[in-house]
Design an enzyme around this catalytic site. Structure first.
Site, PDB file in Angstrom:
ATOM      1  N   CYS A 118      54.217  44.326  38.744  1.00 45.11           N
ATOM      2  CA  CYS A 118      54.355  45.542  39.563  1.00 45.11           C
ATOM      3  C   CYS A 118      55.736  46.157  39.432  1.00 45.11           C
ATOM      4  O   CYS A 118      55.964  47.264  39.912  1.00 45.11           O
ATOM      5  CB  CYS A 118      54.081  45.236  41.026  1.00 45.11           C
ATOM      6  SG  CYS A 118      52.383  44.780  41.338  1.00 45.11           S
ATOM      7  N   HIS A 258      58.708  49.068  46.530  1.00 46.88           N
ATOM      8  CA  HIS A 258      57.337  48.861  46.033  1.00 46.88           C
ATOM      9  C   HIS A 258      56.423  48.727  47.250  1.00 46.88           C
ATOM     10  O   HIS A 258      56.736  48.011  48.203  1.00 46.88           O
ATOM     11  CB  HIS A 258      57.300  47.599  45.173  1.00 46.88           C
ATOM     12  CG  HIS A 258      55.933  47.168  44.783  1.00 46.88           C
ATOM     13  ND1 HIS A 258      54.975  48.048  44.351  1.00 46.88           N
ATOM     14  CD2 HIS A 258      55.345  45.933  44.764  1.00 46.88           C
ATOM     15  CE1 HIS A 258      53.855  47.382  44.077  1.00 46.88           C
ATOM     16  NE2 HIS A 258      54.063  46.101  44.329  1.00 46.88           N
ATOM     17  N   ASN A 288      48.330  48.552  47.492  1.00 45.11           N
ATOM     18  CA  ASN A 288      49.300  48.218  46.446  1.00 45.11           C
ATOM     19  C   ASN A 288      48.767  48.749  45.109  1.00 45.11           C
ATOM     20  O   ASN A 288      47.790  48.222  44.574  1.00 45.11           O
ATOM     21  CB  ASN A 288      49.471  46.696  46.410  1.00 45.11           C
ATOM     22  CG  ASN A 288      50.455  46.238  45.344  1.00 45.11           C
ATOM     23  OD1 ASN A 288      50.868  47.015  44.486  1.00 45.11           O
ATOM     24  ND2 ASN A 288      50.811  44.970  45.391  1.00 45.11           N
TER      25      ASN A 288
HETATM   26  N1  ACO Z   1      40.546  38.770  55.958  1.00 48.12           N
HETATM   27  C1  ACO Z   1      40.569  37.789  56.833  1.00 48.12           C
HETATM   28  N2  ACO Z   1      41.221  36.641  56.633  1.00 48.12           N
HETATM   29  C2  ACO Z   1      41.866  36.494  55.464  1.00 48.12           C
HETATM   30  C3  ACO Z   1      41.874  37.502  54.489  1.00 48.12           C
HETATM   31  C4  ACO Z   1      41.167  38.681  54.775  1.00 48.12           C
HETATM   32  N3  ACO Z   1      41.120  39.709  53.907  1.00 48.12           N
HETATM   33  N4  ACO Z   1      42.592  37.075  53.446  1.00 48.12           N
HETATM   34  C5  ACO Z   1      43.044  35.847  53.741  1.00 48.12           C
HETATM   35  N5  ACO Z   1      42.611  35.489  54.963  1.00 48.12           N
HETATM   36  C6  ACO Z   1      42.824  34.243  55.691  1.00 48.12           C
HETATM   37  C7  ACO Z   1      43.269  33.131  54.787  1.00 48.12           C
HETATM   38  O1  ACO Z   1      42.141  32.512  54.213  1.00 48.12           O
HETATM   39  C8  ACO Z   1      44.013  32.226  55.757  1.00 48.12           C
HETATM   40  O2  ACO Z   1      43.095  31.443  56.401  1.00 48.12           O
HETATM   41  P1  ACO Z   1      43.396  29.859  56.641  1.00 48.12           P
HETATM   42  O3  ACO Z   1      44.669  29.836  57.460  1.00 48.12           O
HETATM   43  O4  ACO Z   1      42.185  29.408  57.343  1.00 48.12           O
HETATM   44  O5  ACO Z   1      43.588  29.301  55.263  1.00 48.12           O
HETATM   45  C9  ACO Z   1      44.594  33.194  56.770  1.00 48.12           C
HETATM   46  O6  ACO Z   1      43.902  34.437  56.590  1.00 48.12           O
HETATM   47  C10 ACO Z   1      46.085  33.434  56.624  1.00 48.12           C
HETATM   48  O7  ACO Z   1      46.392  33.563  55.269  1.00 48.12           O
HETATM   49  P2  ACO Z   1      47.868  33.797  54.788  1.00 48.12           P
HETATM   50  O8  ACO Z   1      47.894  33.801  53.292  1.00 48.12           O
HETATM   51  O9  ACO Z   1      48.824  32.894  55.515  1.00 48.12           O
HETATM   52  O10 ACO Z   1      48.143  35.264  55.353  1.00 48.12           O
HETATM   53  P3  ACO Z   1      49.474  36.039  55.271  1.00 48.12           P
HETATM   54  O11 ACO Z   1      49.930  36.368  56.625  1.00 48.12           O
HETATM   55  O12 ACO Z   1      50.458  35.398  54.330  1.00 48.12           O
HETATM   56  O13 ACO Z   1      49.002  37.385  54.567  1.00 48.12           O
HETATM   57  C11 ACO Z   1      48.998  38.394  52.399  1.00 48.12           C
HETATM   58  C12 ACO Z   1      48.369  37.330  53.303  1.00 48.12           C
HETATM   59  C13 ACO Z   1      48.745  39.739  53.010  1.00 48.12           C
HETATM   60  C14 ACO Z   1      48.319  38.299  51.021  1.00 48.12           C
HETATM   61  C15 ACO Z   1      50.510  38.140  52.268  1.00 48.12           C
HETATM   62  O14 ACO Z   1      50.740  36.790  51.943  1.00 48.12           O
HETATM   63  C16 ACO Z   1      51.161  39.031  51.249  1.00 48.12           C
HETATM   64  O15 ACO Z   1      51.274  40.213  51.426  1.00 48.12           O
HETATM   65  N6  ACO Z   1      51.680  38.430  50.151  1.00 48.12           N
HETATM   66  C17 ACO Z   1      52.360  39.200  49.124  1.00 48.12           C
HETATM   67  C18 ACO Z   1      51.346  39.831  48.247  1.00 48.12           C
HETATM   68  C19 ACO Z   1      51.951  40.835  47.308  1.00 48.12           C
HETATM   69  O16 ACO Z   1      52.850  41.543  47.632  1.00 48.12           O
HETATM   70  N7  ACO Z   1      51.387  40.852  46.110  1.00 48.12           N
HETATM   71  C20 ACO Z   1      51.675  41.852  45.180  1.00 48.12           C
HETATM   72  C21 ACO Z   1      52.733  41.505  44.267  1.00 48.12           C
HETATM   73  S1  ACO Z   1      52.950  42.793  43.149  1.00 48.12           S
HETATM   74  C22 ACO Z   1      52.093  42.552  41.652  1.00 48.12           C
HETATM   75  O17 ACO Z   1      52.716  42.261  40.642  1.00 48.12           O
HETATM   76  C23 ACO Z   1      50.611  42.707  41.601  1.00 48.12           C
END
Ligand code: ACO
Length: 331
Positions: A118, A258, A288
């Site tokens: 990204c 970003h 994103n």
């Molecule tokens: N709906 C409901 N529940 C969900 C969902 C969803 N869509 N997705 C995950 N969960 C659940 C998980 O299974 C987890 O359940 P568990 O605790 O029973 O295992 C729970 O929600 C919490 O999951 P976390 O991963 O701790 O949630 P978090 O608060 O970290 O948010 C997120 C997840 C939004 C993905 C976050 O970690 C994030 O933004 N990470 C960075 C991602 C990013 O920026 N990526 C792009 C990089 S750029 C590129 O090069 C593509």
């Protein structure tokens, strides 16, 4: 004899997003999720999706054409086309060559794709600016274009709710000394590669029945690790690029991070001491869009007058690689 170093600056911006809007409410019917979960964890309300007939080059070509119109520059004047993308139309040829042909850009122009997750747009901007600085190109087209919806596992709720499709482009030319791109910093940590990847389809895991059955052609992400990394590096990279330009946090007029997650953007703004009015946020409407996110945000901020001539604008990206990088521009 020391050669003159020319300043590169952005003289035109353009974007293209698909018409189709996918809302959080619709996603509730596709995977086990809720609108509330998606919005509270990411700040995303909706995203744009391409249809089966649209590929990355289609969005890239329109965005680039609009950027050239905005700059008042004819396609024949372009000397180099760089497309930053993680979702090229095909593994080869380069999407940049398709854009070159479709816009009627001369055959003596260079055209290549650039892959840096990204952060690709920040890398492409930096690379393009070096061709101008060296005096080897007069006009460079830099595009961030993505159709990540085609590389998502729509049964994986932890990734499919996060991304959207779109493209943004800028035109680079020489600008007066003291303006344009003042400094840049690029970083990588290959050890973090396994946190964000599309495992199959390349030479390590060519397409087989097993890779298809294993859904290895789709994006996989360790969201928690990427989140921790992003919160740490966003502020750091902004501070380092400001120092490289001889500026301070208090000099920032506008911040374009970003657009991955509002919970990553807000801590970075706090660390930099920037009020949210000076921070571009449109992740709520586009999700994103990877390499397209910064030019999509830039275009909007320029058009609505939030970025004015003479402003110091800091852009910071992060993504697969892991890579991250920052650019400071005097607009
Ligand atoms: N709906 C409901 N529940 C969900 C969902 C969803 N869509 N997705 C995950 N969960 C659940 C998980 O299974 C987890 O359940 P568990 O605790 O029973 O295992 C729970 O929600 C919490 O999951 P976390 O991963 O701790 O949630 P978090 O608060 O970290 O948010 C997120 C997840 C939004 C993905 C976050 O970690 C994030 O933004 N990470 C960075 C991602 C990013 O920026 N990526 C792009 C990089 S750029 C590129 O090069 C593509």
């Amino acid at each position: 004899m020391r050669r003159e170093v020319l300043n590169a600056g952005i003289v035109g911006v353009g974007v293209c997003v698909p018409d189709r809007i996918l809302t959080n409410a619709e996603l509730e019917h596709m995977v086990d999720t809720t609108s509330e979960w998606i919005f509270s964890r990411t700040g995303i309300n909706e995203r744009r999706l391409t249809g089966p007939e649209q590929a990355t080059s289609d969005l890239a070509t329109v965005a680039a054409g609009r950027a050239l119109t905005n700059a008042g520059i004819n396609p024949e004047e372009v000397d180099l086309v760089i497309v930053a993308t993680n979702t090229p139309d095909m593994l080869m040829p380069a999407t940049a060559c398709m854009v070159q042909e479709r816009l009627g850009i001369k055959k003596s122009a260079g055209a290549f794709d650039l892959a840096a997750g990204c952060t690709g747009f920040v890398h492409a901007l930096t690379v393009g600016s070096q061709f101008i600085a060296a005096g080897s190109c007069r006009t460079v087209l830099v595009i961030g274009a993505e159709t990540l919806s085609k590389m998502l596992n729509w049964e994986d709720r932890s990734t499919c709710v996060l991304f959207g499709d779109g493209a943004g482009a800028v035109v680079l030319r020489t600008v007066p000394e003291g303006s344009g791109i003042l400094a840049f910093k690029l970083y990588s940590d290959g050890a973090g590669g396994p946190h964000l990847l599309i495992p199959a389809g390349g030479s390590r895991n060519p397409a087989t029945r097993e890779t298809l059955d294993g859904r290895l052609h789709f994006l996989q992400m360790n969201g928690r690790e990427v989140f921790k990394f992003a919160v740490r590096v966003m502020g750091e990279a902004a501070e380092e690029v400001l120092a490289a330009a001889g500026l301070d946090k208090s000099d920032i007029d506008f911040f374009i991070p970003h657009q991955a997650n509002i919970r990553i953007i807000e801590p970075a703004a706090r660390r930099l001491g920037i009020p949210m009015e000076k921070v571009m946020v449109n992740v709520n409407r586009y999700g994103n869009t990877s390499t397209a996110s910064i030019p999509l945000a830039l275009d909007e901020a320029v058009r609505d007058g939030r970025i004015k001539s003479g402003d110091y604008v800091v852009m910071v990206g992060f993504g697969a690689g892991l890579t991250w990088g920052a650019v400071v521009i005097k607009w």
